[in-house]
Motif scaffolding. Sequence first.
Motif, short mmCIF file in Angstrom:
data_model
loop_
_atom_site.label_atom_id
_atom_site.label_comp_id
_atom_site.label_asym_id
_atom_site.label_seq_id
_atom_site.Cartn_x
_atom_site.Cartn_y
_atom_site.Cartn_z
N ALA A 59 0.83 -1.21 0.00
CA ALA A 59 0.00 0.00 0.00
C ALA A 59 0.86 1.26 0.00
CB ALA A 59 -0.94 0.00 1.21
N ARG A 60 2.05 1.19 0.57
CA ARG A 60 2.96 2.34 0.60
C ARG A 60 3.86 2.39 -0.63
NH1 ARG A 60 6.17 3.31 5.98
NH2 ARG A 60 6.22 5.41 5.07
N GLY A 61 3.66 1.45 -1.57
CA GLY A 61 4.47 1.43 -2.78
C GLY A 61 5.82 0.76 -2.61
N GLN A 62 6.05 0.11 -1.47
CA GLN A 62 7.33 -0.56 -1.22
C GLN A 62 7.22 -2.03 -1.63
OE1 GLN A 62 7.44 1.00 2.97
NE2 GLN A 62 9.54 1.57 2.40
N THR A 63 6.98 -2.21 -2.93
CA THR A 63 6.69 -3.55 -3.45
C THR A 63 7.90 -4.48 -3.38
OG1 THR A 63 7.16 -2.74 -5.69
CG2 THR A 63 4.86 -2.72 -4.96
N GLY A 64 9.10 -3.92 -3.54
CA GLY A 64 10.30 -4.75 -3.44
C GLY A 64 10.47 -5.33 -2.06
N MET A 65 10.25 -4.49 -1.04
CA MET A 65 10.34 -4.96 0.33
C MET A 65 9.25 -5.98 0.62
SD MET A 65 12.25 -4.20 3.09
CE MET A 65 12.34 -5.90 3.57
N ALA A 66 8.04 -5.73 0.12
CA ALA A 66 6.95 -6.68 0.30
C ALA A 66 7.29 -8.03 -0.30
CB ALA A 66 5.66 -6.13 -0.31
N ALA A 67 7.92 -8.02 -1.48
CA ALA A 67 8.31 -9.27 -2.13
C ALA A 67 9.35 -10.00 -1.31
CB ALA A 67 8.84 -8.98 -3.54
N ASP A 68 10.29 -9.27 -0.70
CA ASP A 68 11.30 -9.90 0.15
C ASP A 68 10.65 -10.59 1.34
OD1 ASP A 68 13.31 -9.04 -1.50
OD2 ASP A 68 14.01 -7.42 -0.19
N VAL A 69 9.64 -9.93 1.95
CA VAL A 69 8.93 -10.53 3.08
C VAL A 69 8.20 -11.79 2.63
CG1 VAL A 69 7.08 -10.18 4.77
CG2 VAL A 69 8.72 -8.34 4.31
N GLU A 70 7.58 -11.73 1.46
CA GLU A 70 6.87 -12.90 0.92
C GLU A 70 7.83 -14.07 0.73
OE1 GLU A 70 3.93 -13.82 0.39
OE2 GLU A 70 2.61 -12.24 -0.35
N ARG A 71 9.01 -13.80 0.16
CA ARG A 71 9.97 -14.88 -0.09
C ARG A 71 10.50 -15.49 1.19
NH1 ARG A 71 11.54 -11.54 -4.54
NH2 ARG A 71 13.00 -10.40 -3.21
N ALA A 72 10.53 -14.72 2.25
CA ALA A 72 11.11 -15.20 3.52
C ALA A 72 10.11 -16.03 4.34
CB ALA A 72 11.58 -14.01 4.37
N ARG A 73 8.85 -16.10 3.94
CA ARG A 73 7.83 -16.81 4.72
C ARG A 73 8.13 -18.30 4.80
NH1 ARG A 73 2.17 -14.17 2.62
NH2 ARG A 73 1.32 -15.49 4.24
#
Length: 205
Positions: free
Chosen positions: A191-205
Amino acid sequence: MYTPAHFAAGPETVQDVLTRPGAANLVTMTSRGLLATLVPLVFDPDVGGHGALQGHLARNNTQWSEPAVGEALAIIQRADAYVSPSWYAAKAEHGRVVPTWNYTTAHVYGQLVVHDDPAWISRQVRRLTGVHEAEFEHPWSVDDAPEPFIAGQLRAIVGVELVITRIEAKAKLSQNRPEADIEGVVAGLNARGQTGMAADVERAR
């Protein structure tokens, strides 16, 4: 670097941090104290037992000419972001939540080698340029500039190579949170436009 077990970066993450183009803070201890420079680096896996990070410094930057005492350090920082407790499902459940910061970083230690050799420096500059220009539709090449101009530019820099001895890497990406909280973090970052960081969190799950 303080690294709880659940935040320890695995081999794939370490490889990604080393090989993804970027800059690092090169830190050396000298007789004058600590010196540091933010410098673009390229990873060469074929040097030494653990590879090397290669770059260059301005000749007027005294860091290259001040002998390093012991190991040198390159601090590589990837995407990072503030994490609001309002994103956690746990906030509505019990309220026992606080803000934090997510990030991926590596502390790369090694022996610093200085290359005041035009041929080595030219190869390094061409490789560095090639890595960063690769994604452009019409990539710029060193050969696009006049040769005398390039020769002058090369005389103004000195090559540096951190021959790696050890790496400490950390990926703090909400792995310690319940699944519902992680979902909230991913949604909040997107939502804040930090899609790269969001993707990193997704990969770490």
